[in-house]
Design a protein around this motif. Structure first.
Motif, PDB file in Angstrom:
ATOM      1  N   GLY A  45      34.588  28.503  38.126  1.00 20.39           N
ATOM      2  CA  GLY A  45      35.276  27.216  38.084  1.00 20.39           C
ATOM      3  C   GLY A  45      35.994  26.868  39.365  1.00 20.39           C
ATOM      4  O   GLY A  45      36.689  25.842  39.431  1.00 20.39           O
ATOM      5  N   GLY A  46      35.853  27.716  40.382  1.00 19.81           N
ATOM      6  CA  GLY A  46      36.494  27.439  41.657  1.00 19.81           C
ATOM      7  C   GLY A  46      38.002  27.610  41.639  1.00 19.81           C
ATOM      8  O   GLY A  46      38.708  27.066  42.480  1.00 19.81           O
ATOM      9  N   LYS A  47      38.511  28.407  40.681  1.00 21.12           N
ATOM     10  CA  LYS A  47      39.953  28.639  40.580  1.00 21.12           C
ATOM     11  C   LYS A  47      40.322  29.965  41.239  1.00 21.12           C
ATOM     12  O   LYS A  47      39.492  30.851  41.391  1.00 21.12           O
ATOM     13  CB  LYS A  47      40.390  28.643  39.107  1.00 21.12           C
ATOM     14  CG  LYS A  47      40.088  27.340  38.373  1.00 21.12           C
ATOM     15  CD  LYS A  47      40.579  27.417  36.938  1.00 21.12           C
ATOM     16  CE  LYS A  47      40.436  26.063  36.246  1.00 21.12           C
ATOM     17  NZ  LYS A  47      39.169  25.865  35.599  1.00 21.12           N
ATOM     18  N   ASN A  48      41.574  30.074  41.618  1.00 19.89           N
ATOM     19  CA  ASN A  48      42.030  31.269  42.325  1.00 19.89           C
ATOM     20  C   ASN A  48      42.124  32.486  41.415  1.00 19.89           C
ATOM     21  O   ASN A  48      42.566  32.391  40.268  1.00 19.89           O
ATOM     22  CB  ASN A  48      43.418  31.034  42.947  1.00 19.89           C
ATOM     23  CG  ASN A  48      43.378  30.039  44.094  1.00 19.89           C
ATOM     24  OD1 ASN A  48      42.321  29.805  44.685  1.00 19.89           O
ATOM     25  ND2 ASN A  48      44.519  29.452  44.404  1.00 19.89           N
ATOM     26  N   VAL A  49      41.717  33.618  41.938  1.00 22.65           N
ATOM     27  CA  VAL A  49      41.980  34.904  41.299  1.00 22.65           C
ATOM     28  C   VAL A  49      43.227  35.455  41.972  1.00 22.65           C
ATOM     29  O   VAL A  49      43.280  35.562  43.201  1.00 22.65           O
ATOM     30  CB  VAL A  49      40.805  35.883  41.480  1.00 22.65           C
ATOM     31  CG1 VAL A  49      41.141  37.230  40.858  1.00 22.65           C
ATOM     32  CG2 VAL A  49      39.534  35.312  40.863  1.00 22.65           C
ATOM     33  N   THR A  50      44.239  35.784  41.197  1.00 24.86           N
ATOM     34  CA  THR A  50      45.526  36.150  41.767  1.00 24.86           C
ATOM     35  C   THR A  50      45.654  37.647  42.028  1.00 24.86           C
ATOM     36  O   THR A  50      44.851  38.459  41.564  1.00 24.86           O
ATOM     37  CB  THR A  50      46.684  35.713  40.847  1.00 24.86           C
ATOM     38  OG1 THR A  50      46.667  36.541  39.662  1.00 24.86           O
ATOM     39  CG2 THR A  50      46.567  34.256  40.453  1.00 24.86           C
ATOM     40  N   CYS A  51      46.710  37.972  42.741  1.00 25.22           N
ATOM     41  CA  CYS A  51      46.991  39.379  43.049  1.00 25.22           C
ATOM     42  C   CYS A  51      47.331  40.171  41.791  1.00 25.22           C
ATOM     43  O   CYS A  51      47.140  41.394  41.755  1.00 25.22           O
ATOM     44  CB  CYS A  51      48.137  39.477  44.057  1.00 25.22           C
ATOM     45  SG  CYS A  51      47.692  38.901  45.718  1.00 25.22           S
ATOM     46  N   ALA A  52      47.821  39.499  40.749  1.00 26.07           N
ATOM     47  CA  ALA A  52      48.122  40.198  39.499  1.00 26.07           C
ATOM     48  C   ALA A  52      46.835  40.723  38.863  1.00 26.07           C
ATOM     49  O   ALA A  52      46.805  41.836  38.318  1.00 26.07           O
ATOM     50  CB  ALA A  52      48.846  39.264  38.530  1.00 26.07           C
ATOM     51  N   THR A  53      45.752  39.946  38.934  1.00 19.20           N
ATOM     52  CA  THR A  53      44.470  40.399  38.403  1.00 19.20           C
ATOM     53  C   THR A  53      43.923  41.540  39.245  1.00 19.20           C
ATOM     54  O   THR A  53      43.368  42.513  38.710  1.00 19.20           O
ATOM     55  CB  THR A  53      43.467  39.234  38.369  1.00 19.20           C
ATOM     56  OG1 THR A  53      43.917  38.259  37.424  1.00 19.20           O
ATOM     57  CG2 THR A  53      42.078  39.710  37.969  1.00 19.20           C
ATOM     58  N   VAL A  54      44.062  41.443  40.548  1.00 20.70           N
ATOM     59  CA  VAL A  54      43.641  42.523  41.444  1.00 20.70           C
ATOM     60  C   VAL A  54      44.394  43.801  41.101  1.00 20.70           C
ATOM     61  O   VAL A  54      43.809  44.888  41.042  1.00 20.70           O
ATOM     62  CB  VAL A  54      43.884  42.133  42.918  1.00 20.70           C
ATOM     63  CG1 VAL A  54      43.756  43.339  43.839  1.00 20.70           C
ATOM     64  CG2 VAL A  54      42.904  41.049  43.339  1.00 20.70           C
ATOM     65  N   PHE A  55      45.688  43.681  40.856  1.00 18.66           N
ATOM     66  CA  PHE A  55      46.505  44.827  40.489  1.00 18.66           C
ATOM     67  C   PHE A  55      46.005  45.455  39.185  1.00 18.66           C
ATOM     68  O   PHE A  55      45.916  46.684  39.070  1.00 18.66           O
ATOM     69  CB  PHE A  55      47.963  44.396  40.342  1.00 18.66           C
ATOM     70  CG  PHE A  55      48.911  45.506  39.978  1.00 18.66           C
ATOM     71  CD1 PHE A  55      49.517  46.279  40.963  1.00 18.66           C
ATOM     72  CD2 PHE A  55      49.218  45.775  38.651  1.00 18.66           C
ATOM     73  CE1 PHE A  55      50.391  47.309  40.632  1.00 18.66           C
ATOM     74  CE2 PHE A  55      50.089  46.800  38.308  1.00 18.66           C
ATOM     75  CZ  PHE A  55      50.676  47.566  39.304  1.00 18.66           C
ATOM     76  N   ALA A  56      45.672  44.625  38.202  1.00 15.77           N
ATOM     77  CA  ALA A  56      45.209  45.127  36.903  1.00 15.77           C
ATOM     78  C   ALA A  56      43.921  45.930  37.049  1.00 15.77           C
ATOM     79  O   ALA A  56      43.781  47.018  36.476  1.00 15.77           O
ATOM     80  CB  ALA A  56      45.003  43.957  35.936  1.00 15.77           C
ATOM     81  N   LEU A  57      42.966  45.406  37.821  1.00 17.93           N
ATOM     82  CA  LEU A  57      41.693  46.103  38.002  1.00 17.93           C
ATOM     83  C   LEU A  57      41.865  47.358  38.848  1.00 17.93           C
ATOM     84  O   LEU A  57      41.244  48.396  38.581  1.00 17.93           O
ATOM     85  CB  LEU A  57      40.681  45.152  38.647  1.00 17.93           C
ATOM     86  CG  LEU A  57      40.234  43.987  37.745  1.00 17.93           C
ATOM     87  CD1 LEU A  57      39.445  42.960  38.543  1.00 17.93           C
ATOM     88  CD2 LEU A  57      39.406  44.504  36.578  1.00 17.93           C
ATOM     89  N   ALA A  58      42.716  47.289  39.861  1.00 19.41           N
ATOM     90  CA  ALA A  58      42.963  48.468  40.699  1.00 19.41           C
ATOM     91  C   ALA A  58      43.641  49.570  39.897  1.00 19.41           C
ATOM     92  O   ALA A  58      43.367  50.757  40.110  1.00 19.41           O
ATOM     93  CB  ALA A  58      43.828  48.082  41.899  1.00 19.41           C
ATOM     94  N   ALA A  59      44.512  49.201  38.963  1.00 16.40           N
ATOM     95  CA  ALA A  59      45.204  50.193  38.137  1.00 16.40           C
ATOM     96  C   ALA A  59      44.226  50.923  37.212  1.00 16.40           C
ATOM     97  O   ALA A  59      44.376  52.122  36.960  1.00 16.40           O
ATOM     98  CB  ALA A  59      46.310  49.529  37.325  1.00 16.40           C
ATOM     99  N   ILE A  60      43.228  50.214  36.700  1.00 14.03           N
ATOM    100  CA  ILE A  60      42.201  50.870  35.879  1.00 14.03           C
ATOM    101  C   ILE A  60      41.465  51.903  36.712  1.00 14.03           C
ATOM    102  O   ILE A  60      41.234  53.041  36.283  1.00 14.03           O
ATOM    103  CB  ILE A  60      41.217  49.822  35.313  1.00 14.03           C
ATOM    104  CG1 ILE A  60      41.921  48.929  34.295  1.00 14.03           C
ATOM    105  CG2 ILE A  60      40.012  50.518  34.679  1.00 14.03           C
ATOM    106  CD1 ILE A  60      41.072  47.784  33.770  1.00 14.03           C
ATOM    107  N   LEU A  61      41.085  51.522  37.939  1.00 19.55           N
ATOM    108  CA  LEU A  61      40.380  52.444  38.830  1.00 19.55           C
ATOM    109  C   LEU A  61      41.268  53.631  39.209  1.00 19.55           C
ATOM    110  O   LEU A  61      40.805  54.768  39.304  1.00 19.55           O
ATOM    111  CB  LEU A  61      39.912  51.709  40.078  1.00 19.55           C
ATOM    112  CG  LEU A  61      38.814  50.670  39.834  1.00 19.55           C
ATOM    113  CD1 LEU A  61      38.665  49.756  41.051  1.00 19.55           C
ATOM    114  CD2 LEU A  61      37.497  51.356  39.514  1.00 19.55           C
ATOM    115  N   ARG A  62      42.546  53.357  39.420  1.00 18.31           N
ATOM    116  CA  ARG A  62      43.487  54.431  39.727  1.00 18.31           C
ATOM    117  C   ARG A  62      43.553  55.423  38.571  1.00 18.31           C
ATOM    118  O   ARG A  62      43.613  56.646  38.781  1.00 18.31           O
ATOM    119  CB  ARG A  62      44.869  53.830  40.017  1.00 18.31           C
ATOM    120  CG  ARG A  62      46.052  54.795  40.010  1.00 18.31           C
ATOM    121  CD  ARG A  62      45.995  55.814  41.126  1.00 18.31           C
ATOM    122  NE  ARG A  62      47.196  56.654  41.123  1.00 18.31           N
ATOM    123  CZ  ARG A  62      47.364  57.734  40.370  1.00 18.31           C
ATOM    124  NH1 ARG A  62      46.401  58.135  39.552  1.00 18.31           N
ATOM    125  NH2 ARG A  62      48.486  58.432  40.457  1.00 18.31           N
TER     126      ARG A  62
END
Length: 375
Positions: A161-178
């Motif tokens: 939809g051309g909307k921004n993906v925020t740093c909070a979402t990046v944090f959530a995915l990075a935490a799963i990988l961590r």
């Protein structure tokens, strides 16, 4: 929620005023139940997954930690809150931002703003109830797949939809990988990679031993059981020694996207296998590049991040979504590298920086576009 398209239920079930107090909702229109399930996955399950991995790594072992403190002037009130503090409030702020700036913008066109927020308000109330407390470690099971099932649809809709993906979402995915990162390198083959791995809690020193990262042969070496808790069948965490066990069967085969060649092997290996090697260089960019290939492979797996739709043609041109996928991979990799390269308790530090709008997160805080991480 019950679907009754043919009107087979007794008429009393159609009286919303009488059924609502009992928590019963009857759907009589096509696709309504499907929408309920989608919102449950995106809103309730999505926020649960986003917070459970962070809390488990931080040794907040139940969601009761998110509940308000008990009333000091009421002796009859029971409350299972074990760690009500500023960090707990920060975690709720993080979830509120995910819903307001990510889940709602992605869902409102298909499911409506009112319905989406009603699901979150109901779920948030349950999440902070002092007697609701669920084990955060238990929720982390199958976390790699849950990242795609529960967070993937929101990310896909935002990007498409051309909307921004925020740093909070990046944090959530990075935490799963961590969370699914073993403390020490794996030495097993693909057929053996479905065993139990051992990670290290945020704030504890990462072990440096060169023995296997699986725990099949090392459990008997732990003489000190004080602090060891079993949270699922065959899986435990140790609050004093700073380790936890997890399973992950997601198989990936990382490759350099520019060449399509495998970076390590011609066969698929488990995600933990590729995440296990400690950073091989002090150069942050080299670490980010290495893990970026691994993360990209994970995000594109159907039983991983499930974002392969972003590579599909979009109205005849997939360049925009592919570019966003690339920046998302780099942003998650940069966040992830920061999470694993310091023995201090970094998760609350990173969250606080975002919430306070410090540095690159100014002025939008948790809602900051993920691309600022690439500056």
């Amino acid at each position: 929620v019950v679907e009754d398209l043919e009107g087979d239920l007794p008429i009393v079930f159609c009286d919303g005023g009488r059924m609502t107090p009992f928590g019963v909702v009857v759907r009589t229109q096509p696709q309504k139940l499907k929408a309920d399930i989608a919102l449950k996955l995106r809103v309730a399950n999505g926020t649960h997954t986003a917070v459970a991995h962070v809390m488990a790594l931080s040794l907040l072992t139940t969601t009761a930690s998110l509940s308000p403190p008990p009333q000091t002037n009421t002796t009859t009130t029971t409350n299972n809150n074990t760690n009500t503090n500023d960090y707990s409030k920060l975690l709720l702020q993080y979830l509120d931002s995910l819903v307001t700036h990510q889940i709602l913008p992605a869902a409102h066109e298909s499911y409506g703003t009112e319905e989406t927020m009603a699901v979150y308000n109901d779920w948030r109330g349950r999440l902070i109830h002092p007697n609701f407390g669920l084990s955060t470690f238990f929720v982390t099971q199958n976390g790699a797949a849950k990242g795609g099932i529960r967070l993937g649809p929101t990310v896909c809709d935002l990007v498409m939809g051309g909307k921004n993906v925020t740093c909070a979402t990046v944090f959530a995915l990075a935490a799963i990988l961590r969370f699914v990162t073993p403390a020490i390198p794996c030495t097993t083959t693909t057929s053996e990679d479905n065993g139990i791995y051992r990670g290290w809690l945020d704030g504890f020193d990462r072990p440096t031993t060169t023995t296997s990262a699986t725990t099949a042969q090392s459990n008997d070496d732990d003489d000190d059981t004080d602090g060891k808790v079993e949270y699922a069948d065959g899986l435990s965490y140790h609050s004093k020694q700073g380790w936890y066990e997890f399973r992950c069967s997601c198989l990936i085969q990382p490759s350099n996207p520019s060449t399509g060649t495998s970076i390590n092997s011609t066969i698929a290996r488990s995600l933990p296998h590729y995440l296990a090697p400690p950073p091989h260089s002090r150069d942050t960019q080299q670490q980010t590049n290495y893990y970026g290939d691994v993360i990209r492979s994970y995000l594109l797996k159907s039983d991983g991040g499930d974002l392969s739709h972003l590579l599909a043609p979009n109205d005849g041109d997939d360049s925009t979504t592919t570019t966003t996928l690339d920046t998302l991979v780099q942003s998650i990799s940069k966040m992830y590298v920061r999470m694993i390269t310091n023995d201090d308790a970094l998760l609350p530090v990173i969250l606080q920086e975002m919430a306070d709008g410090k540095g690159i997160y100014h002025p939008d805080g948790l809602a900051t576009d993920h691309r600022v991480l690439l500056a």
